[in-house]
Design a protein around this motif. Structure first.
Motif, PDB file in Angstrom:
ATOM      1  N   HIS A 132       0.855  -1.188   0.000  1.00 28.83           N
ATOM      2  CA  HIS A 132       0.000   0.000   0.000  1.00 28.83           C
ATOM      3  C   HIS A 132       0.894   1.243   0.000  1.00 28.83           C
ATOM      4  N   THR A 133       0.315   2.381  -0.381  1.00 28.47           N
ATOM      5  CA  THR A 133       1.078   3.632  -0.361  1.00 28.47           C
ATOM      6  C   THR A 133       1.331   4.109   1.065  1.00 28.47           C
ATOM      7  N   ASP A 134       0.414   3.788   1.969  1.00 31.18           N
ATOM      8  CA  ASP A 134       0.566   4.159   3.373  1.00 31.18           C
ATOM      9  C   ASP A 134       1.065   2.932   4.143  1.00 31.18           C
ATOM     10  N   PRO A 135       2.233   3.003   4.787  1.00 25.62           N
ATOM     11  CA  PRO A 135       2.774   1.822   5.480  1.00 25.62           C
ATOM     12  C   PRO A 135       1.876   1.320   6.607  1.00 25.62           C
ATOM     13  N   TYR A 136       1.156   2.213   7.268  1.00 28.49           N
ATOM     14  CA  TYR A 136       0.263   1.802   8.345  1.00 28.49           C
ATOM     15  C   TYR A 136      -0.925   1.004   7.798  1.00 28.49           C
ATOM     16  N   VAL A 137      -1.407   1.381   6.632  1.00 28.69           N
ATOM     17  CA  VAL A 137      -2.490   0.639   5.996  1.00 28.69           C
ATOM     18  C   VAL A 137      -1.975  -0.727   5.533  1.00 28.69           C
ATOM     19  N   ALA A 138      -0.752  -0.779   5.041  1.00 32.62           N
ATOM     20  CA  ALA A 138      -0.164  -2.067   4.643  1.00 32.62           C
ATOM     21  C   ALA A 138      -0.078  -3.010   5.848  1.00 32.62           C
ATOM     22  N   VAL A 139       0.316  -2.472   6.999  1.00 31.07           N
ATOM     23  CA  VAL A 139       0.387  -3.279   8.226  1.00 31.07           C
ATOM     24  C   VAL A 139      -1.006  -3.762   8.616  1.00 31.07           C
ATOM     25  N   SER A 140      -1.975  -2.865   8.657  1.00 34.21           N
ATOM     26  CA  SER A 140      -3.327  -3.256   9.069  1.00 34.21           C
ATOM     27  C   SER A 140      -3.949  -4.229   8.069  1.00 34.21           C
ATOM     28  N   ASP A 141      -3.703  -4.042   6.780  1.00 33.23           N
ATOM     29  CA  ASP A 141      -4.219  -4.978   5.778  1.00 33.23           C
ATOM     30  C   ASP A 141      -3.650  -6.372   5.979  1.00 33.23           C
ATOM     31  N   ALA A 142      -2.369  -6.459   6.323  1.00 32.38           N
ATOM     32  CA  ALA A 142      -1.741  -7.760   6.552  1.00 32.38           C
ATOM     33  C   ALA A 142      -2.387  -8.469   7.739  1.00 32.38           C
ATOM     34  N   PHE A 143      -2.559  -7.765   8.831  1.00 28.55           N
ATOM     35  CA  PHE A 143      -3.158  -8.388  10.018  1.00 28.55           C
ATOM     36  C   PHE A 143      -4.631  -8.734   9.782  1.00 28.55           C
ATOM     37  N   ARG A 144      -5.350  -7.876   9.087  1.00 30.60           N
ATOM     38  CA  ARG A 144      -6.759  -8.177   8.799  1.00 30.60           C
ATOM     39  C   ARG A 144      -6.891  -9.386   7.883  1.00 30.60           C
ATOM     40  N   SER A 145      -5.966  -9.529   6.955  1.00 32.82           N
ATOM     41  CA  SER A 145      -5.983 -10.687   6.060  1.00 32.82           C
ATOM     42  C   SER A 145      -5.754 -11.984   6.837  1.00 32.82           C
ATOM     43  N   ILE A 146      -4.805 -11.966   7.751  1.00 27.53           N
ATOM     44  CA  ILE A 146      -4.555 -13.160   8.565  1.00 27.53           C
ATOM     45  C   ILE A 146      -5.755 -13.442   9.469  1.00 27.53           C
ATOM     46  N   ARG A 147      -6.326 -12.403  10.056  1.00 21.71           N
ATOM     47  CA  ARG A 147      -7.502 -12.606  10.907  1.00 21.71           C
ATOM     48  C   ARG A 147      -8.642 -13.225  10.102  1.00 21.71           C
ATOM     49  N   GLN A 148      -8.850 -12.743   8.897  1.00 25.92           N
ATOM     50  CA  GLN A 148      -9.903 -13.282   8.036  1.00 25.92           C
ATOM     51  C   GLN A 148      -9.650 -14.756   7.737  1.00 25.92           C
ATOM     52  N   GLN A 149      -8.405 -15.109   7.451  1.00 24.16           N
ATOM     53  CA  GLN A 149      -8.060 -16.510   7.188  1.00 24.16           C
ATOM     54  C   GLN A 149      -8.335 -17.374   8.414  1.00 24.16           C
ATOM     55  N   LEU A 150      -7.953 -16.900   9.581  1.00 23.06           N
ATOM     56  CA  LEU A 150      -8.142 -17.676  10.796  1.00 23.06           C
ATOM     57  C   LEU A 150      -9.616 -17.837  11.153  1.00 23.06           C
ATOM     58  N   LEU A 151     -10.404 -16.797  10.951  1.00 16.09           N
ATOM     59  CA  LEU A 151     -11.827 -16.873  11.283  1.00 16.09           C
ATOM     60  C   LEU A 151     -12.595 -17.716  10.249  1.00 16.09           C
ATOM     61  N   ALA A 152     -12.065 -17.826   9.028  1.00 17.44           N
ATOM     62  CA  ALA A 152     -12.720 -18.608   7.987  1.00 17.44           C
ATOM     63  C   ALA A 152     -12.449 -20.104   8.147  1.00 17.44           C
ATOM     64  N   THR A 153     -11.435 -20.474   8.945  1.00 17.64           N
ATOM     65  CA  THR A 153     -11.109 -21.884   9.147  1.00 17.64           C
ATOM     66  C   THR A 153     -12.119 -22.483  10.110  1.00 17.64           C
ATOM     67  N   PRO A 154     -12.832 -23.529   9.679  1.00 19.73           N
ATOM     68  CA  PRO A 154     -13.819 -24.141  10.584  1.00 19.73           C
ATOM     69  C   PRO A 154     -13.148 -24.798  11.786  1.00 19.73           C
ATOM     70  N   PRO A 155     -13.797 -24.811  12.942  1.00 19.83           N
ATOM     71  CA  PRO A 155     -13.226 -25.453  14.127  1.00 19.83           C
ATOM     72  C   PRO A 155     -12.922 -26.917  13.848  1.00 19.83           C
ATOM     73  N   GLY A 156     -11.819 -27.379  14.377  1.00 21.83           N
ATOM     74  CA  GLY A 156     -11.424 -28.754  14.186  1.00 21.83           C
ATOM     75  C   GLY A 156     -10.708 -28.997  12.864  1.00 21.83           C
ATOM     76  N   ARG A 157     -10.609 -27.966  12.020  1.00 23.66           N
ATOM     77  CA  ARG A 157      -9.962 -28.104  10.723  1.00 23.66           C
ATOM     78  C   ARG A 157      -8.743 -27.190  10.625  1.00 23.66           C
ATOM     79  N   LEU A 158      -8.129 -26.894  11.752  1.00 24.26           N
ATOM     80  CA  LEU A 158      -6.962 -26.037  11.749  1.00 24.26           C
ATOM     81  C   LEU A 158      -5.796 -26.783  11.142  1.00 24.26           C
ATOM     82  N   VAL A 159      -5.273 -26.260  10.065  1.00 23.26           N
ATOM     83  CA  VAL A 159      -4.178 -26.895   9.359  1.00 23.26           C
ATOM     84  C   VAL A 159      -2.962 -26.000   9.461  1.00 23.26           C
ATOM     85  N   ALA A 160      -1.848 -26.564   9.836  1.00 24.81           N
ATOM     86  CA  ALA A 160      -0.610 -25.790   9.989  1.00 24.81           C
ATOM     87  C   ALA A 160       0.014 -25.518   8.652  1.00 24.81           C
TER      88      ALA A 160
END
Length: 99
Positions: free
Chosen positions: A71-99
């Motif tokens: 992103h052009t703004d480094p703070y937005v790049a940081v927040s986008d990265a964390f939000r993307s990981i959070r979205q991935q983690l919340l989309a994983t169904p319970p019991g299906r956590l894959v490393a």
């Protein structure tokens, strides 16, 4: 600062404010009951007036995720990265956590 959080800056001067923002995002994850075992963030320039953030997080419950955002703004790049990981983690169904 926490020893399990590593922030590095490549081809750009270290920015304590961006580093603090990364630490705050990890604290947010822990407040959401994600136990973070390790977080590695690499901040680097990406072309003209853009910043890339490579983020890898491993949780104590097993899953680990890696994302890259730009992103052009480094703070937005940081927040986008964390939000993307959070979205991935919340989309994983319970019991299906894959490393």
């Amino acid at each position: 600062m926490n020893p399990y959080i590593r922030v590095s800056f490549q081809r750009v001067d270290r920015n304590p404010s961006i580093e603090s923002a990364i630490h705050r995002w990890v604290a947010r994850f822990e407040a959401m009951r994600f136990e973070v075992r390790r977080a590695v963030a690499v901040v680097e320039p990406a072309g003209r007036n853009r910043t890339t953030v490579h983020l890898a997080m491993a949780l104590t419950s097993g899953p680990s995720r890696t994302v890259t955002t730009t992103h052009t703004d480094p703070y937005v790049a940081v927040s986008d990265a964390f939000r993307s990981i959070r979205q991935q983690l919340l989309a994983t169904p319970p019991g299906r956590l894959v490393a």
